[in-house]
Design an enzyme around this catalytic site. Structure first.
Site, short mmCIF file in Angstrom:
data_model
loop_
_atom_site.label_atom_id
_atom_site.label_comp_id
_atom_site.label_asym_id
_atom_site.label_seq_id
_atom_site.Cartn_x
_atom_site.Cartn_y
_atom_site.Cartn_z
N HIS A 46 0.86 -1.18 0.00
CA HIS A 46 0.00 0.00 0.00
C HIS A 46 0.89 1.24 0.00
CE1 HIS A 46 -3.88 -1.95 1.82
NE2 HIS A 46 -3.35 -2.68 0.85
N GLU A 48 0.97 3.85 1.87
CA GLU A 48 1.46 4.23 3.19
C GLU A 48 2.64 3.36 3.62
OE1 GLU A 48 -3.16 4.44 3.57
OE2 GLU A 48 -1.68 3.37 2.35
N CYS A 76 -6.10 1.99 5.91
CA CYS A 76 -6.76 0.74 6.31
C CYS A 76 -6.17 0.29 7.65
CB CYS A 76 -6.55 -0.32 5.23
SG CYS A 76 -4.86 -0.97 5.17
N CYS A 79 -2.33 -0.47 7.50
CA CYS A 79 -1.51 0.74 7.41
C CYS A 79 -1.57 1.55 8.70
CB CYS A 79 -1.95 1.58 6.22
SG CYS A 79 -1.61 0.77 4.64
#
Length: 159
Positions: A46, A48, A76, A79
């Protein structure tokens, strides 16, 4: 946030969900990332997480106190957990994630009193631009899937 939006646009152009993230401390960009789970064949890729990895490598420490993450979509749970472990001080996100947001929409891991670190959370910066990028991306995917079904083909996501 403008840089995070540019990274999100690059992710969309690569066929990834358009999310971009930039980690800053004392006015200096420490790391940035654009979603890459498909290209990297890595569910943790992801934006992040990639920004955290780049920043940690740059400073030589996984803890990033005093830093701020700018991200186009609410983090999410995965993260958010990584942001807590990295001791990121502040998270600024553009648009909420009503399905799996972990900065107040569905969960609030970044401010959970049970955890050993809490971050300041701000939202809504460039919200409409980020939301429109996401809407356009998913609209195009739905249209492509419909066209593939109409042509008798099975869309790649359903194979």
């Amino acid at each position: 946030m403008r840089r995070a939006l540019a990274l999100a646009e690059a992710a969309a152009a690569a066929g990834e969900v358009p999310v971009g993230a930039v980690l800053v401390r004392d006015g200096e960009v420490l790391g940035e990332g654009a979603n890459r789970p498909i290209a990297a064949a890595d569910p943790t890729a992801h934006a992040e997480i990639l920004a955290l990895r780049a920043a940690s490598a740059r400073v030589g420490n996984y803890r990033l106190p005093g830093s701020t993450l700018y991200v186009t979509l609410e983090p999410c749970p995965m993260c958010a957990g990584a942001l807590v472990h990295a001791r990121v001080a502040r998270v600024v996100y553009a648009t909420p994630d009503p399905r799996s947001g972990a900065a107040g929409s569905v969960f609030d891991l970044l401010r959970d009193p049970h955890l050993n670190h809490r971050a300041v959370v701000d939202s809504g910066v460039c919200a409409e631009a980020a939301a429109e990028l996401l809407r356009g991306f998913f609209r195009a995917r739905r249209d492509a899937a419909r066209a593939a079904r109409a042509a008798g083909a099975v869309p790649p996501d359903e194979a």
